[in-house]
Design an enzyme around this catalytic site. Sequence first.
Site, PDB file in Angstrom:
ATOM      1  CG  ASP A 176      -9.841  -0.072   4.639  1.00  0.00           C
ATOM      2  OD1 ASP A 176      -9.669  -0.337   3.427  1.00  0.00           O
ATOM      3  OD2 ASP A 176      -9.066  -0.451   5.539  1.00  0.00           O
TER       4      ASP A 176
ATOM      5  CD  GLN B 297      -3.507  -4.403   6.600  1.00  0.00           C
ATOM      6  OE1 GLN B 297      -3.461  -3.411   5.871  1.00  0.00           O
ATOM      7  NE2 GLN B 297      -4.044  -5.541   6.213  1.00  0.00           N
TER       8      GLN B 297
ATOM      9  CE  LYS C 140      -3.874  -2.373   2.153  1.00  0.00           C
ATOM     10  NZ  LYS C 140      -4.570  -2.753   3.377  1.00  0.00           N
TER      11      LYS C 140
END
Length: 281
Positions: free
Chosen positions: A119, A96, A52
Amino acid sequence: MQLIDGKSLANKVQASVATQVEELKREKNIVPGLAVILIGDDPASHAYVKMKAKACEKVGFYSITHNMPDTISQDEIIATIEMMNNNPRIDGILVQLPLPKHVDTDKILEVIDPKKDVDGFHAYNMGRLVTNLDSFVACTPLGVMKMFEEYNIDLEGKDVCVVGASNIVGKPMASLLLNANATVTITHIFTKDLKAHTSQADIIVVGVGVPGLIKEDMVKEGAIVIDIGINRMEDGSLVGDVDFKNVSSKCSYITPVPGGVGPMTIAMLLSNTVKAAKGRI
Ligand code: NAD
């Protein structure tokens, strides 16, 4: 049978994001910023975060990673997220997953400012998605929708079977498909007869984490099969949830693993972050 090439589509999305970043810099003096919070030392999470960060650099984002030990307290994680919520250089915040057992994941995700929730896991954004309002949508299902668009796959009235019903994959996937006027069946571990559902479907979207779950006799001739699963085998190879070797010849379209949905997830994260940055204007 046509393969859906997620890698080249992801490159196309990344190139479009890079162009938008240049414009934002030139015209508005805005550099999109992404903060990643990484807890513990799970090798897969570290690998994802590295990918990422590399992608962020490639498209010209400002990006920072908060790398914390898995002994960190929930309050300290919350304090870091709040700091990022208040940081004007940060447009997107990503925690994460999975988090260590002593941390309440739902609580953590709720602390993220919904405007920075790139997200799309915050209940605010999930609720807006279900009600078909503009929102940040989870990157993996959003990437699947982008694939349908790119390959001119019409969803209206189609029978779609979603296999897997997690908050981050199956549920947002089903909502997006419903919003696109598909007839959606959601199946999961407690579904009595999975084959009865998949074998009727025009389109199967599977994300469960069971290698080879979808077999040849579970797929209708000419169906479209989207494989979200990522499973690392003992020999180190990556496979999806579909028995690709035997299923692919029956399909009109199918995604490979790797090189299918996987690359789209990061591309859509970049796309969501640039969208968040435009929210500054
Ligand atoms: P999860 O464990 O949270 O959810 C799994 C879902 O699958 C659950 O709803 C469960 O009921 C269902 N399920 C499990 N076994 C089943 C079975 N035998 N039959 C029917 N349903 C079953 O997992 P997740 O986070 O949603 O991830 C699912 C898969 O997608 C994993 O392989 C993960 O690696 C992959 N994934 C890929 C990407 C990507 O970028 N391509 C992103 C996220 C997740």
